[in-house]
Write an enzyme that holds these catalytic residues in place. Structure first.
Site, short mmCIF file in Angstrom:
data_model
loop_
_atom_site.label_atom_id
_atom_site.label_comp_id
_atom_site.label_asym_id
_atom_site.label_seq_id
_atom_site.Cartn_x
_atom_site.Cartn_y
_atom_site.Cartn_z
CE LYS A 1 -4.49 2.24 -0.62
NZ LYS A 1 -3.85 0.93 -0.43
CB SER B 1 -0.96 0.01 1.19
OG SER B 1 -2.12 -0.75 0.90
CB SER C 1 -4.57 1.85 3.82
OG SER C 1 -3.78 1.19 2.85
#
Length: 538
Positions: free
Chosen positions: A202, A199, A376
């Site tokens: 991102k 993640s 997230s």
């Protein structure tokens, strides 16, 4: 990030705002007058206390009242004039928590040297200062604190090397630490090795979307009537935060859209419509390569509440199979409640002749980016990848979104060697990023020449406070580490910022593959970040 507000707080906010405006000159004069004294006191305390991290606790706590007073006056948007994120203050207000620098402990009036906790049990000595989250943009003027030496790369290496040899970090890991204030790399281990980022992808999605669309961009959902046909089209604008819930907060409301649409239809003497839905803003398959998964709804240009079926607002959740059809049914029910007889049809693209009757728009992209990073949020990440593609003329599917991210980062001059994007969320295990790129992304977001990228920093979860770090860093670095987490099976990553002893902003990135277990690897990375935040490395 969306922070819930208590009704009482919301009702009192206009009055509080007036009081703050009235008090502003006094607050500014007070802050300027006591600043030298606070600095002297903090310095004196630092020379008497032994732990390397003590100066951050004492100086941070001593100035916390002034920081938040100034923040109350100068706040504009999700961060104040110094870049200090306002989430800590808002969250404390929403939760109704008391206390502050003394953790809410009451002084024993019969003996001021003793304190008691909320249960009344006493402890010796004064109240322990609470850590204060450091300003996001501290030290970006280029000089840091002139009274402190430059960051010491050898000290950083001495602090991190033994920690990054932890077997919990698996067979392949990389790390980088960059002094954002000076541009100097303070630490590097496999900085150019392309590893699975999970993640932390991102961060790249956020930088690309903000640079392509601008921080004020909003995603708009609209209802349009095909003239002379009784055909109403609900047109998706790619806003996964569109909500059908009664309390919409600052999100775009499907209920408001239905009410406004019904009013516009009534004005045209239309009492019966056939409802279609248009999702043509996006192309390609709805399903991520991971397939049906609670971490991500089918990616549609029209959805409400991220397709969640359990009332949640973040984290894994069961999702509807067809988000657009689900929204269309809900919209039809709402229209019927306003006296418009509505027959639900199916998908159809609105023509160029369709007359827009009503629109609702998302919060600005700056807030969407913050929410994506803090929680997230995979649905937002994939939406922003497609929005980036749409804004730059690319195909709005998984491949097109990934290509648009890479193209934007290349345009910004970021180091892409070894990087490979296949989605916007990092759920795809074929994604590859380097520690070098992640720290460069954070540094770019801190660049005073690019203030529109600042939500990348202000949206990072805050240790012990917000998002995916709210339950981590209970000891040592609560409020000091700001970082995006990343976790897949056998993959653990962490990338973010800390403030060094010399006042310089440091960006760091840790990536680990083939980790032995998520908890042990997470603990090892947290330990490394805590050490970086509290060591006397500069």
């Amino acid at each position: 990030m969306v922070v819930p507000e208590l009704r009482a707080w919301r009702a009192a906010r206009p009055r509080l705002a007036r009081l703050v405006r009235a008090a502003r000159p006094r607050l500014v004069r007070t802050a300027q007058a006591v600043k030298p004294r606070v600095a002297r006191l903090a310095g004196a305390a630092g020379s008497r206390l032994a732990k390397p991290m003590t100066w951050q606790y004492t100086a941070g706590a001593a100035t916390a009242g002034l920081v938040f007073a100034a923040g109350a006056v100068t706040a504009a948007g999700p961060w104040d004039s110094s870049g200090q994120r306002t989430a800590e203050r808002d969250r404390a207000a929403a939760l109704g928590r008391t206390g502050g620098a003394d953790h809410g402990r009451r002084t024993d009036k019969s003996d001021p040297s003793r304190t008691s906790d909320a249960s009344g049990s006493a402890s010796d000595g004064g109240a322990r200062p609470a850590p204060s989250a450091a300003p996001v943009l501290v030290g970006l003027g280029g000089a840091g604190d002139p009274a402190r030496p430059a960051s010491d790369a050898s000290a950083v290496a001495a602090a991190l090397d033994p920690l990054l040899r932890d077997s919990a970090l698996g067979t392949h890991h990389a790390a980088a630490v960059l002094d954002v204030t000076t541009g100097e790399r303070l630490y590097g281990q496999g900085v150019g090795d392309p590893l699975v980022p999970a993640s932390t992808t991102k961060i790249a999605t956020a930088v690309a979307a903000l640079s392509a669309l601008g921080a004020d961009h909003r995603l708009t959902t609209r209802a349009a009537l095909e003239p002379g046909t009784g055909k109403l089209v609900l047109i998706g604008g790619g806003d996964p935060t569109l909500t059908a819930r009664e309390d919409a907060g600052n999100l775009a409301s499907l209920r408001t859209l239905a009410a406004d649409t019904a009013t516009a239809l009534a004005e045209r003497h239309v009492t019966e419509v056939t409802l279609f839905h248009d999702t043509t803003l996006y192309a390609g398959t709805l399903l991520h390569p991971i397939g049906v998964n609670d971490n991500l709804a089918p990616v549609s240009a029209l959805m409400a509440d991220e397709g969640r079926t359990d009332g949640s607002t973040s984290g894994p959740a069961p999702r509807v199979a067809d988000p657009a059809a689900d929204v269309a049914r809900a919209f039809a029910d709402l229209l019927s409640g306003h006296g418009i007889r509505t027959t639900v049809a199916g998908p159809a693209k609105a023509t160029g002749r369709a007359e827009t009757l009503a629109t609702v728009s998302s919060p600005p992209l700056s807030e969407l980016v913050e929410r994506m990073l803090t929680n997230s949020d995979n649905d937002l990440a994939e939406a922003l990848a497609r929005q980036t593609a749409a804004a730059t003329g690319g195909r709005t599917d998984f491949d097109g979104g990934a290509a648009a991210i890479a193209a934007q980062l290349k345009r910004l001059g970021l180091p892409l060697t070894g990087a490979a994007f296949h989605d916007g969320s990092g759920l795809d295990r074929t994604d590859r990023l380097t520690a070098d790129l992640l720290t460069a992304l954070l540094a770019k977001a801190a660049d005073p020449a690019d203030p529109g990228l600042r939500p990348v920093l202000t949206g990072l979860p805050i240790a012990g406070f917000t998002g995916t770090l709210s339950s981590r860093y209970a000891d040592g670095a609560a409020g000091l580490v700001r970082a995006k987490t990343g976790t897949l099976t056998g993959i653990n990553t962490l990338a973010g910022t800390v403030v060094a002893h010399n006042g310089h902003l440091l960006a760091f990135a840790f990536l680990a593959e083939n980790t032995t277990g998520p908890d042990a690897a997470q603990s090892a990375l947290d330990h490394a970040a805590t050490t970086l935040a509290t060591c006397a490395c500069g």
